[in-house]
Structures are given as C-alpha cells and as structure tokens.
Design an enzyme around this catalytic site. Structure first.
Site, mmCIF file in Angstrom:
data_model
loop_
_atom_site.group_PDB
_atom_site.id
_atom_site.type_symbol
_atom_site.label_atom_id
_atom_site.label_comp_id
_atom_site.label_asym_id
_atom_site.label_seq_id
_atom_site.Cartn_x
_atom_site.Cartn_y
_atom_site.Cartn_z
ATOM 1 N N GLU A 41 0.878 -1.172 0.000
ATOM 2 C CA GLU A 41 0.000 0.000 0.000
ATOM 3 C C GLU A 41 0.912 1.217 0.000
ATOM 4 O OE1 GLU A 41 -2.485 2.568 3.192
ATOM 5 O OE2 GLU A 41 -2.759 0.398 3.341
ATOM 6 N N ARG A 45 1.633 10.180 0.624
ATOM 7 C CA ARG A 45 2.176 11.161 1.565
ATOM 8 C C ARG A 45 3.400 11.854 0.977
ATOM 9 N NH1 ARG A 45 2.066 7.804 7.309
ATOM 10 N NH2 ARG A 45 -0.148 7.243 7.272
ATOM 11 N N THR A 69 -3.625 6.543 1.922
ATOM 12 C CA THR A 69 -3.767 7.958 2.258
ATOM 13 C C THR A 69 -4.360 8.737 1.087
ATOM 14 O OG1 THR A 69 -1.673 7.637 3.465
ATOM 15 C CG2 THR A 69 -2.663 9.805 3.592
ATOM 16 N N LYS A 129 -11.054 -0.524 6.458
ATOM 17 C CA LYS A 129 -9.827 -0.293 7.214
ATOM 18 C C LYS A 129 -10.220 0.130 8.628
ATOM 19 C CE LYS A 129 -5.700 2.689 7.199
ATOM 20 N NZ LYS A 129 -4.913 3.644 6.386
#
Length: 212
Positions: A41, A45, A69, A129
């Site tokens: 994953e 960022r 993210t 999640k």
C-alpha cells in the site's frame, strides 16, 4: 469478498509504504515478494507516490499494489492511472467512495465508530480499514464494534507490530493487517532490501501459525 480481498486474506499482511524516491519502488517490491508478502500500500504522503506505484505495477507484476492515504478524487484518479488495484483512505469520504465504485476499483475507507460503519454499509462496503487500530482501542475494541455488524470485516492498521500481529489475525473478522515495520523509512531510504526480505519472512511464519 471479491478476488482482491481473498488475495489480501491469503497474504495476511498489507505493508504500508512511504516512498521518498520512486527509484526505490522496484527493489522494494522485489524484496517484499522475495519475503513472501507480494503486496504494498503505497501512501500518497510524498510526491513520489504516483511514479512509485507505476514502477511497481509495470515492473513487478506479481505484486498487488494499492494506494494509501487517498484523500480526494484527484488522488484516486492518479493512483488508478498509475496502476493501483485498490484504494485505501484514513477516513470515509463519500465522494471518493462513489468515484472508486464508479470505476470498479475496491476501496478500503478507514472506519472506527458505529456511525462510520453504518455509512460504509450504506455504500455496500463490507471490508473496511480499522484505523488507527491500537490507538483506538486495539483488538478488544475491534471485537466489540464488530459484534452488531456481523457482515463487516476489517484490515486494522496503526500500531500493528510483530508482537501483536498473531493476536489480530486469530480474530475471524480480520482479513489482513496493515503495518509499516517490515519496510520502514530507514530500511527503504538506505536500500536495506535484504533486511526487508528477512522481516517479511519472519512475518509470514507468524501468519502461517495462525492461518495454516
């Protein structure tokens, strides 16, 4: 569960990766695969995320690459264009969920509270999640929140380590765990690919204890 969630269950671990330089993506992907965890994953960022996902998906086809993210439709579009096979977000953004569903790409939004879970259910989502897992109450909280929602399964992320991985995976509502300890910033930035592989191998042994 669809095929991607079945695959994530079989792997048992989703390495959460922050890549500062896209040139590290290919050797990292190979190191993960060599260690028995063909999954990543890659978080949005850093500015390298798009190219890192592209490098992995085009050059290491055996790895299942997702984007993490993801906070906007624009990021989701970029991630999918780069080759991401699933999208992960820290929270549940209805617009991002709708977009991913419109292009048939699985999305794992972060949910903790019953209200968030019920919103996810309204979108037809049943694999979520759980973030931040340890900080939000850990496995005990996960079990408690799952009780009234028997159709929900989780991928807990946040505070997952070699010490608590097995306990999480023993719970039948856990598809896989998300963690960054097998590919930390230090390991990636310093090209310690052999160490990444070894940590992955040890993680696989823990997963096998619980699931085989």
């Amino acid at each position: 569960m669809n095929n991607i969630y079945d695959t994530l269950y079989q792997i048992g671990m989703v390495p959460v990766i922050k890549i500062d330089d896209a040139k590290d993506a290919i050797p990292l992907a190979k190191a993960l695969c060599d260690g028995g965890i063909p999954c990543a994953e890659v978080t949005f960022r850093t500015d390298a995320a798009y190219q890192a996902i592209k490098n992995m998906s085009e050059n290491v086809p055996e790895i299942l690459v997702g984007a993490g993210t993801v906070l906007s439709i624009e990021q989701a579009k970029l991630a999918i264009e780069a080759g991401a096979k699933f999208i992960v977000s820290p929270g549940l953004n209805p617009e991002v969920v709708k977009y991913c569903q419109s292009v048939n790409v699985p999305i794992l939004p972060g949910c903790i509270t019953p209200t968030e879970i019920e919103l996810a259910l309204s979108f037809g989502l049943n694999v979520l999640k759980f973030f931040p897992a340890e900080q939000a109450g850990g496995l005990d909280f996960t079990k408690a929140v799952c009780a009234p929602y028997t159709q929900i399964k989780f991928i807990p992320t946040g505070g997952i380590s070699e010490k608590n991985l097995e306990e999480y995976l023993k719970f039948d509502k856990i598809v896989a765990c998300g963690g960054s300890y097998m590919a930390t910033t230090d390991l990636i930035n310093n090209g310690k690919w052999d160490e990444v592989t070894e940590i992955c191998k040890k993680t696989v042994e823990k997963i096998k204890k619980v699931r085989n």
